[in-house]
Enzyme design. Structure first.
Site, mmCIF file in Angstrom:
data_model
loop_
_atom_site.group_PDB
_atom_site.id
_atom_site.type_symbol
_atom_site.label_atom_id
_atom_site.label_comp_id
_atom_site.label_asym_id
_atom_site.label_seq_id
_atom_site.Cartn_x
_atom_site.Cartn_y
_atom_site.Cartn_z
ATOM 1 N N ASP A 19 0.803 -1.074 0.027
ATOM 2 C CA ASP A 19 0.237 0.044 -0.021
ATOM 3 C C ASP A 19 0.862 1.167 0.005
ATOM 4 O O ASP A 19 2.017 1.231 0.302
ATOM 5 C CB ASP A 19 -0.738 -0.004 1.312
ATOM 6 C CG ASP A 19 -1.825 1.238 1.357
ATOM 7 O OD1 ASP A 19 -2.165 1.665 0.381
ATOM 8 O OD2 ASP A 19 -2.188 1.458 2.621
ATOM 9 N N GLU A 33 -0.291 5.038 0.908
ATOM 10 C CA GLU A 33 -0.705 6.098 2.005
ATOM 11 C C GLU A 33 -0.582 5.218 3.187
ATOM 12 O O GLU A 33 -1.179 4.343 3.586
ATOM 13 C CB GLU A 33 -1.968 6.600 1.885
ATOM 14 C CG GLU A 33 -1.771 7.883 0.509
ATOM 15 C CD GLU A 33 -3.195 8.494 0.368
ATOM 16 O OE1 GLU A 33 -3.568 9.457 0.970
ATOM 17 O OE2 GLU A 33 -3.821 7.945 -0.558
#
Length: 199
Positions: free
Chosen positions: A7, A9
């Site tokens: 991922d 953020e």
């Protein structure tokens, strides 16, 4: 063959919407996929708040220009990329991510795109595919890759659970409590060690 899916953020860079909430003085925009599992619902709500305040892409990009990767993120990514293939799977948008990818040394990124009006207002968004993180992991597996994934939010759980190994990184206490079977880490060195072991 292995591929690591990360991922963006909350894992490699700070949460863009939280930074924008602080900069714009609109605290309700702090809400992220850590708080709201339904991404479509979250985005439609965000776009409504932006419209209400007369804010658009230009204002968000100005804040993104001030964001740096989390301390140690680039070094972690650089070392990981010497060991295996890495792709960042994010529900962010091309128009948000570009300056952050430059600061991370241009890793591969699969994300979505915004629909922007001529006046800069954000009118909508296009998801790359449904359930984009899980769909992408399954596609990579179908071409012979073993996937290892790490993320911090509700929308990362499916890709984390679908691979040969998966980890929570800098996640919330609630998600860690709800998914005690997923190893959870707070430091890049510990995550790197766990990924190396899985490789």
């Amino acid at each position: 063959m292995n591929i690591v899916c990360l991922d963006m953020e909350g894992v490699l860079v700070p949460e863009i919407w939280i930074a924008f909430a602080q900069a714009s003085g609109i605290p309700e925009l702090r809400r992220t996929t850590r708080d709201e599992p339904d991404y479509d619902k979250l985005m439609r709500w965000r776009l409504g708040v932006l419209k209400e305040h007369g804010l658009g892409l230009k204002e968000i990009q100005a804040v993104i220009a001030t964001i740096d990767p989390l301390p140690g993120a680039k070094e972690f990514l650089d070392e990981l990329r010497t060991l295996t293939q890495v792709v960042i799977l994010s529900d962010t948008f091309e128009q948000f991510a570009k300056p952050l990818m430059a600061k991370l040394g241009w890793p591969a990124l699969f994300c979505n795109t915004l629909e922007v009006a001529p006046d800069g207002g954000i009118t909508g968004y296009q998801m790359r595919c449904p359930k984009s993180k899980l769909t992408t992991v399954k596609a990579l597996q179908s071409c012979g890759f073993d996937t290892i994934a790490a993320g911090d939010s509700f929308n990362d759980l499916a890709m984390i659970q679908a691979g040969k190994a998966g980890f929570l990184f800098k996640s919330t206490d609630q998600i860690k409590a709800d998914y005690p079977d997923i190893p959870a880490f707070e430091e890049f060195d510990d995550l790197l060690a766990a990924i190396k072991k899985a490789l």
